[in-house]
Design an enzyme around this catalytic site. Structure first.
Site, PDB file in Angstrom:
ATOM      1  N   ALA A  17      40.197  47.276  29.201  1.00 20.25           N
ATOM      2  CA  ALA A  17      40.424  47.461  27.754  1.00 20.25           C
ATOM      3  C   ALA A  17      41.914  47.355  27.440  1.00 20.25           C
ATOM      4  CB  ALA A  17      39.876  48.812  27.305  1.00 20.25           C
ATOM      5  N   GLY A  49      59.252  47.138  34.962  1.00 24.08           N
ATOM      6  CA  GLY A  49      58.492  47.249  36.212  1.00 24.08           C
ATOM      7  C   GLY A  49      59.007  46.239  37.227  1.00 24.08           C
ATOM      8  N   ASP A  71      60.719  54.723  30.878  1.00 25.47           N
ATOM      9  CA  ASP A  71      59.265  54.964  30.847  1.00 25.47           C
ATOM     10  C   ASP A  71      58.754  54.183  29.644  1.00 25.47           C
ATOM     11  OD1 ASP A  71      56.683  55.752  30.532  1.00 25.47           O
ATOM     12  OD2 ASP A  71      57.077  57.900  30.658  1.00 25.47           O
ATOM     13  N   LYS A  74      44.175  45.683  29.079  1.00 22.42           N
ATOM     14  CA  LYS A  74      44.675  44.330  29.283  1.00 22.42           C
ATOM     15  C   LYS A  74      44.117  43.353  28.240  1.00 22.42           C
ATOM     16  CE  LYS A  74      47.377  45.163  32.809  1.00 22.42           C
ATOM     17  NZ  LYS A  74      48.840  44.983  32.700  1.00 22.42           N
ATOM     18  N   TYR A 106      41.174  50.021  32.278  1.00 20.61           N
ATOM     19  CA  TYR A 106      42.225  49.047  32.619  1.00 20.61           C
ATOM     20  C   TYR A 106      41.935  47.724  31.912  1.00 20.61           C
ATOM     21  CZ  TYR A 106      45.184  46.069  35.622  1.00 20.61           C
ATOM     22  OH  TYR A 106      46.112  45.176  36.100  1.00 20.61           O
TER      23      TYR A 106
HETATM   24  P1  NAI Z   1      53.083  47.576  41.161  1.00 19.20           P
HETATM   25  O1  NAI Z   1      52.451  48.915  41.080  1.00 19.20           O
HETATM   26  O2  NAI Z   1      53.473  47.031  42.499  1.00 19.20           O
HETATM   27  O3  NAI Z   1      54.383  47.523  40.220  1.00 19.20           O
HETATM   28  C1  NAI Z   1      54.368  48.096  38.944  1.00 19.20           C
HETATM   29  C2  NAI Z   1      55.788  48.491  38.590  1.00 19.20           C
HETATM   30  O4  NAI Z   1      55.767  49.090  37.289  1.00 19.20           O
HETATM   31  C3  NAI Z   1      56.364  49.543  39.554  1.00 19.20           C
HETATM   32  O5  NAI Z   1      57.675  49.197  39.925  1.00 19.20           O
HETATM   33  C4  NAI Z   1      56.320  50.832  38.737  1.00 19.20           C
HETATM   34  O6  NAI Z   1      57.333  51.770  39.090  1.00 19.20           O
HETATM   35  C5  NAI Z   1      56.507  50.313  37.322  1.00 19.20           C
HETATM   36  N1  NAI Z   1      55.977  51.227  36.305  1.00 19.20           N
HETATM   37  C6  NAI Z   1      54.781  51.870  36.320  1.00 19.20           C
HETATM   38  N2  NAI Z   1      54.674  52.656  35.235  1.00 19.20           N
HETATM   39  C7  NAI Z   1      55.819  52.492  34.513  1.00 19.20           C
HETATM   40  C8  NAI Z   1      56.300  53.042  33.306  1.00 19.20           C
HETATM   41  N3  NAI Z   1      55.587  53.930  32.601  1.00 19.20           N
HETATM   42  N4  NAI Z   1      57.518  52.652  32.849  1.00 19.20           N
HETATM   43  C9  NAI Z   1      58.251  51.765  33.561  1.00 19.20           C
HETATM   44  N5  NAI Z   1      57.856  51.215  34.732  1.00 19.20           N
HETATM   45  C10 NAI Z   1      56.657  51.584  35.196  1.00 19.20           C
HETATM   46  O7  NAI Z   1      52.075  46.595  40.436  1.00 19.20           O
HETATM   47  P2  NAI Z   1      51.987  44.999  40.357  1.00 19.20           P
HETATM   48  O8  NAI Z   1      50.786  44.588  41.083  1.00 19.20           O
HETATM   49  O9  NAI Z   1      53.289  44.384  40.650  1.00 19.20           O
HETATM   50  O10 NAI Z   1      51.646  44.837  38.800  1.00 19.20           O
HETATM   51  C11 NAI Z   1      52.569  44.378  37.815  1.00 19.20           C
HETATM   52  C12 NAI Z   1      51.796  44.034  36.551  1.00 19.20           C
HETATM   53  O11 NAI Z   1      50.833  43.017  36.854  1.00 19.20           O
HETATM   54  C13 NAI Z   1      51.003  45.200  35.971  1.00 19.20           C
HETATM   55  O12 NAI Z   1      51.049  45.150  34.567  1.00 19.20           O
HETATM   56  C14 NAI Z   1      49.590  44.932  36.472  1.00 19.20           C
HETATM   57  O13 NAI Z   1      48.626  45.541  35.652  1.00 19.20           O
HETATM   58  C15 NAI Z   1      49.553  43.431  36.430  1.00 19.20           C
HETATM   59  N6  NAI Z   1      48.533  42.812  37.289  1.00 19.20           N
HETATM   60  C16 NAI Z   1      48.555  42.954  38.656  1.00 19.20           C
HETATM   61  C17 NAI Z   1      47.607  42.329  39.432  1.00 19.20           C
HETATM   62  C18 NAI Z   1      47.583  42.401  40.925  1.00 19.20           C
HETATM   63  O14 NAI Z   1      46.672  41.774  41.528  1.00 19.20           O
HETATM   64  N7  NAI Z   1      48.497  43.085  41.596  1.00 19.20           N
HETATM   65  C19 NAI Z   1      46.548  41.502  38.819  1.00 19.20           C
HETATM   66  C20 NAI Z   1      46.617  41.434  37.393  1.00 19.20           C
HETATM   67  C21 NAI Z   1      47.582  42.061  36.667  1.00 19.20           C
END
Ligand code: NAI
Length: 258
Positions: free
Chosen positions: A156, A12, A62, A158, A154
């Protein structure tokens, strides 16, 4: 913190927190491979890493698909020669009250966020354990420490990441491999911002999305301001370097959680 000579992977890593972590690892000296569901944005981050003079590569994956994850790790070892640091960051958000939540919503969120971390960690450990060195950083959330309304599935997923991380850290503790969870607080990526993000969906009557974003920072976070992808990068660099920190779930959340 010196990560010179180390090879890292960030899933990601094409945007958001993953991108911030990738750039921080690269600035600390690591070569950083970028994997994402979206190959185009993975290439963009890989190009930014290369501009810092580090080696990189962009890989489509994926994380919820066992065959795709196995192929990814094989490709990384073939391309980079080794894997020292893995940040399992890919994740998805889905906003539904428990009454609205469908069986498919539950499965999709659990499959990407929890099973994805399991599949990646398992494949990464298979490479790291024989070499007697590895750093795995699984991205959980403050929602992995505290429940949030409309995010039960979500949360659950995490919480599952933290339990899994602590358990496997103990399995490999004597083998030079550490496994920790990094718990972001509130970061203004697409998960929070925009009409479809949490700030948009959790608006009060008469509030704009921007107002809602401001309010959530002030009311949820003791420090009163959101964290950044760069903040997450700083902790990732620390965990990548640290030798005796393992099995932990460390929040970067301005004082919100325990
Ligand atoms: P985002 O949506 O900007 O980035 C997520 C990335 O993961 C994207 O590039 C997407 O293409 C990729 N992705 C999604 N499903 C995928 C899959 N099946 N296989 C491979 N890549 C995949 O989200 P963000 O905010 O950068 O989040 C990153 C991590 O941080 C996530 O695990 C999220 O749950 C966690 N997180 C985010 C928070 C926030 O405030 N933004 C707070 C707490 C946790």
């Amino acid at each position: 913190m010196e990560l010179n000579g180390k090879t890292a992977l960030v899933t990601g890593g094409g945007r958001g927190i993953g991108q911030g972590i990738a750039m921080a690892l690269a600035r600390a000296g690591a070569d950083v491979m970028i994997a994402d569901l979206d190959a185009d944005i993975a290439k963009e981050t890989a190009t930014e890493v290369e501009k810092l003079g580090r080696r990189s590569g962009a890989f489509e994956v994926d994380v919820s698909d066992p065959a795709s994850v196995k192929q990814l790790i094989d490709n990384i070892v073939a391309h980079a020669g080794q894997l020292d640091i893995a940040v399992n960051n890919a994740g998805i958000l889905n906003i539904r009250s428990v009454a609205e939540l469908s069986s498919d919503d539950w499965d999709r969120v659990m499959t990407v966020n929890a099973k994805g971390v399991f599949l990646c960690s398992q494949a990464e450990l298979a490479v790291m354990r024989p070499r007697g060195f590895g750093r795995i950083i699984n991205v959980s959330s403050i929602a992995g420490k505290v429940g949030f309304p409309d995010l039960s599935h979500y949360s659950a997923s995490k919480f599952a990441v933290i339990g899994f991380t602590n358990a496997i850290a103990k399995e490999v503790a004597t083998e030079g491999v550490t496994v920790n969870a990094l718990c972001p607080g509130i970061v203004g990526t697409g998960m929070w911002r925009g009409e479809e993000g949490l700030a948009g969906r959790w608006r009060q009557e008469g509030e704009t999305e921007a107002d809602s974003w401001e309010r959530h920072q002030k009311t949820l976070l003791p420090q009163g301001e959101a964290q950044t992808p760069e903040d997450m990068g700083q902790l990732a660099v620390y965990l990548a370097a640290a030798e005796h920190v393992t099995g932990q779930a460390i929040a970067v959340d301005g004082g919100f959680s325990l």
